[in-house]
Design a protein around this motif. Structure first.
Motif, PDB file in Angstrom:
ATOM      1  N   GLY A 246       0.777  -1.231   0.000  1.00 48.28           N
ATOM      2  CA  GLY A 246       0.000   0.000   0.000  1.00 48.28           C
ATOM      3  C   GLY A 246       0.805   1.275   0.000  1.00 48.28           C
ATOM      4  N   THR A 247       2.130   1.195   0.064  1.00 48.23           N
ATOM      5  CA  THR A 247       2.968   2.391   0.049  1.00 48.23           C
ATOM      6  C   THR A 247       3.153   2.900  -1.377  1.00 48.23           C
ATOM      7  N   LEU A 248       3.505   4.163  -1.491  1.00 48.96           N
ATOM      8  CA  LEU A 248       3.653   4.793  -2.805  1.00 48.96           C
ATOM      9  C   LEU A 248       4.973   4.377  -3.446  1.00 48.96           C
ATOM     10  N   ALA A 249       4.879   3.752  -4.598  1.00 46.45           N
ATOM     11  CA  ALA A 249       6.079   3.364  -5.335  1.00 46.45           C
ATOM     12  C   ALA A 249       6.520   4.467  -6.293  1.00 46.45           C
ATOM     13  N   GLY A 250       5.565   5.217  -6.811  1.00 42.56           N
ATOM     14  CA  GLY A 250       5.852   6.290  -7.751  1.00 42.56           C
ATOM     15  C   GLY A 250       4.569   6.848  -8.321  1.00 42.56           C
ATOM     16  N   VAL A 251       4.688   7.644  -9.345  1.00 41.08           N
ATOM     17  CA  VAL A 251       3.518   8.227 -10.004  1.00 41.08           C
ATOM     18  C   VAL A 251       3.685   8.113 -11.512  1.00 41.08           C
ATOM     19  N   TYR A 252       2.553   8.123 -12.193  1.00 41.05           N
ATOM     20  CA  TYR A 252       2.576   8.188 -13.651  1.00 41.05           C
ATOM     21  C   TYR A 252       1.730   9.368 -14.056  1.00 41.05           C
ATOM     22  N   THR A 253       2.326  10.280 -14.844  1.00 41.14           N
ATOM     23  CA  THR A 253       1.692  11.558 -15.140  1.00 41.14           C
ATOM     24  C   THR A 253       1.474  11.758 -16.633  1.00 41.14           C
ATOM     25  N   ASP A 254       0.769  12.833 -16.954  1.00 41.44           N
ATOM     26  CA  ASP A 254       0.606  13.214 -18.361  1.00 41.44           C
ATOM     27  C   ASP A 254       1.962  13.414 -19.032  1.00 41.44           C
ATOM     28  N   GLY A 255       2.898  14.015 -18.293  1.00 43.59           N
ATOM     29  CA  GLY A 255       4.236  14.222 -18.839  1.00 43.59           C
ATOM     30  C   GLY A 255       4.944  12.910 -19.116  1.00 43.59           C
ATOM     31  N   ASP A 256       4.761  11.930 -18.211  1.00 43.81           N
ATOM     32  CA  ASP A 256       5.346  10.607 -18.442  1.00 43.81           C
ATOM     33  C   ASP A 256       4.760   9.974 -19.701  1.00 43.81           C
ATOM     34  N   LEU A 257       3.466  10.195 -19.922  1.00 41.10           N
ATOM     35  CA  LEU A 257       2.817   9.646 -21.119  1.00 41.10           C
ATOM     36  C   LEU A 257       3.442  10.214 -22.381  1.00 41.10           C
ATOM     37  N   ARG A 258       3.705  11.503 -22.422  1.00 40.69           N
ATOM     38  CA  ARG A 258       4.328  12.097 -23.604  1.00 40.69           C
ATOM     39  C   ARG A 258       5.715  11.500 -23.847  1.00 40.69           C
ATOM     40  N   ARG A 259       6.466  11.305 -22.761  1.00 37.61           N
ATOM     41  CA  ARG A 259       7.793  10.697 -22.914  1.00 37.61           C
ATOM     42  C   ARG A 259       7.683   9.236 -23.354  1.00 37.61           C
ATOM     43  N   THR A 260       6.659   8.547 -22.862  1.00 35.38           N
ATOM     44  CA  THR A 260       6.450   7.150 -23.250  1.00 35.38           C
ATOM     45  C   THR A 260       6.193   7.042 -24.752  1.00 35.38           C
ATOM     46  N   ASP A 262       7.106   9.086 -27.033  1.00 39.25           N
ATOM     47  CA  ASP A 262       8.313   9.445 -27.774  1.00 39.25           C
ATOM     48  C   ASP A 262       9.325   8.301 -27.809  1.00 39.25           C
ATOM     49  N   GLN A 263       9.371   7.498 -26.759  1.00 39.75           N
ATOM     50  CA  GLN A 263      10.454   6.534 -26.592  1.00 39.75           C
ATOM     51  C   GLN A 263      10.053   5.083 -26.873  1.00 39.75           C
ATOM     52  N   HIS A 264       8.747   4.793 -26.950  1.00 42.09           N
ATOM     53  CA  HIS A 264       8.306   3.413 -27.117  1.00 42.09           C
ATOM     54  C   HIS A 264       7.287   3.318 -28.253  1.00 42.09           C
ATOM     55  N   VAL A 272       3.117  -0.262 -16.051  1.00 42.47           N
ATOM     56  CA  VAL A 272       3.349   1.060 -15.511  1.00 42.47           C
ATOM     57  C   VAL A 272       4.721   1.154 -14.854  1.00 42.47           C
ATOM     58  N   ASP A 273       5.267   0.011 -14.384  1.00 49.34           N
ATOM     59  CA  ASP A 273       6.585  -0.004 -13.762  1.00 49.34           C
ATOM     60  C   ASP A 273       7.671   0.473 -14.716  1.00 49.34           C
ATOM     61  N   ASP A 274       7.484   0.179 -16.007  1.00 45.11           N
ATOM     62  CA  ASP A 274       8.516   0.464 -16.994  1.00 45.11           C
ATOM     63  C   ASP A 274       8.699   1.955 -17.247  1.00 45.11           C
ATOM     64  N   VAL A 275       7.662   2.742 -17.006  1.00 51.20           N
ATOM     65  CA  VAL A 275       7.710   4.138 -17.460  1.00 51.20           C
ATOM     66  C   VAL A 275       7.314   5.155 -16.390  1.00 51.20           C
ATOM     67  N   MET A 276       7.021   4.692 -15.178  1.00 50.46           N
ATOM     68  CA  MET A 276       6.567   5.641 -14.148  1.00 50.46           C
ATOM     69  C   MET A 276       7.743   6.436 -13.579  1.00 50.46           C
ATOM     70  N   THR A 277       7.408   7.495 -12.872  1.00 41.39           N
ATOM     71  CA  THR A 277       8.412   8.321 -12.191  1.00 41.39           C
ATOM     72  C   THR A 277       8.558   7.833 -10.759  1.00 41.39           C
ATOM     73  N   ARG A 278       9.798   7.497 -10.384  1.00 38.53           N
ATOM     74  CA  ARG A 278      10.077   7.041  -9.019  1.00 38.53           C
ATOM     75  C   ARG A 278      10.931   8.095  -8.316  1.00 38.53           C
ATOM     76  N   PRO A 279      10.769   8.343  -7.049  1.00 31.43           N
ATOM     77  CA  PRO A 279       9.677   7.854  -6.190  1.00 31.43           C
ATOM     78  C   PRO A 279       8.415   8.696  -6.305  1.00 31.43           C
ATOM     79  N   GLY A 280       8.487   9.796  -7.087  1.00 32.53           N
ATOM     80  CA  GLY A 280       7.321  10.669  -7.248  1.00 32.53           C
ATOM     81  C   GLY A 280       7.247  11.738  -6.173  1.00 32.53           C
ATOM     82  N   ARG A 281       6.843  12.937  -6.573  1.00 31.50           N
ATOM     83  CA  ARG A 281       6.684  14.020  -5.595  1.00 31.50           C
ATOM     84  C   ARG A 281       5.505  13.715  -4.684  1.00 31.50           C
TER      85      ARG A 281
END
Length: 328
Positions: A246-260, A262-264, A272-281
């Motif tokens: 239940g702890t926060l591993a990271g976040v996935y954002t609109d910005g991450d989607l744009r980078r995804t 571009d790169q994949h 989501v593990d492959d492209v999320m932001t860790r540990p996240g704000r």
């Protein structure tokens, strides 16, 4: 009295003269601050009740403002009209209170008529007048001299310099009391909850965050498609990604989607593990909302995950929430 037969001055010259006279009146107050000012502060700080401000006419208007300033800076106060006080409103004054009476002449009938009654109640009296030898000044426990050499009015009649001096002296008294009490900005905000200052100093992240069913989250290892659906469903521009505990591993954002994108090439095969932001704000719910604004601006982001002491997501905060709440 000035000779009014002279050629009339321009409006701007008249205004400049008025400001100069009133500026000089305020400057002259410095030399009038003496032991009586210190005594007035001591009496007010020792008051267990409220400061009851009274005054007639223009002095009454200044007194009303002074009462409001005192009340908002840590000194409970309210204004009582002296005419009404003689017809029942004197009952508002209790033996634990203190009276602050304003009168430029110090001889205003409606105010001096209260003196015997105040003495009978045993209520401390602080006066603010332009005449230290006046009746009101002589009967006061402390007297604040707000006297001026002349009014800014060319007839030397309309209260102008005298009311400005009384206003400034009242502000000086309020600020001196504020500092003596160690009054804080947060205490000031408590009496101004509806203003922007109150929102910045009182509103906390937990007050405006999205929680419960409005908290966007997916489990670690989820297909990226699930994260995209969650972002779309909640409409906050991101989703929390949580571990099995239940702890926060990271976040996935609109910005991450744009980078995804571009790169994949094959985004549907990703988790989501492959492209999320860790540990996240992240931010705690008891942090001031104004601090959340600073974190977002510094990080150039528009959303934050809100976590508890165990780093488990309990809410989500978007910049739009801060805008809607009036924090910014």
């Amino acid at each position: 009295m000035p000779d009014l037969s002279d050629a009339p001055v321009s409006p701007r010259d008249s205004a400049l003269r008025t400001l100069a006279v009133e500026q000089a009146a305020i400057g002259d107050l410095k030399a009038k601050l003496d032991a009586h000012f210190d005594r007035a502060c001591e009496l007010i700080l020792a008051c267990r009740g409220r400061v009851v401000v009274t005054g007639m006419g223009k002095s009454g208007h200044i007194g009303g403002k002074l009462a409001a300033t005192l009340a908002s800076t840590g000194t409970p106060a309210f204004f009582v009209h002296p005419g009404e006080a003689s017809h029942g409103d004197l009952g508002m004054i209790t033996p634990t209170d203190l009276v602050l009476a304003l009168s430029n002449s110090g001889e205003t009938g409606e105010v001096t008529a209260l003196l015997p009654l105040l003495k009978r109640l045993g209520v401390p009296l602080v006066s603010m007048t332009g005449r230290p030898d006046s009746t009101l000044a002589r009967h006061a426990d402390a007297h604040l001299d707000s006297g001026v050499k002349r009014e800014a009015c060319p007839l030397d009649l309309a209260p102008t310099s005298s009311t400005t001096a009384a206003l400034a002296l009242g502000d000086a008294l309020a600020v001196a009391l504020l500092e003596a009490r160690g009054f804080t900005a947060e205490q000031f905000a408590l009496s101004h909850p509806g203003g922007s200052l109150g929102k910045r100093l009182l509103l906390r992240v937990g007050d405006i965050m999205h929680s419960g069913e409005r908290l966007p989250q997916v489990a670690l290892g989820s297909p990226l498609r699930d994260a995209l659906l969650e972002i779309t469903r909640q409409g906050l521009g991101f989703t929390c990604v949580v571990n099995a505990d239940g702890t926060l591993a990271g976040v996935y954002t609109d910005g991450d989607l744009r980078r995804t994108l571009d790169q994949h090439r094959d985004v549907l095969s990703l988790t989501v593990d492959d492209v999320m932001t860790r540990p996240g704000r992240r931010i705690a719910p008891n942090v001031l909302a104004a601090e959340a604004v600073r974190i977002m601006e510094d990080g150039k982001i528009t959303a934050l995950a809100v976590v508890d002491d165990q780093q488990r997501p309990i809410g989500a905060l978007h910049m739009h929430d801060l805008l809607a709440s009036g924090v910014i």
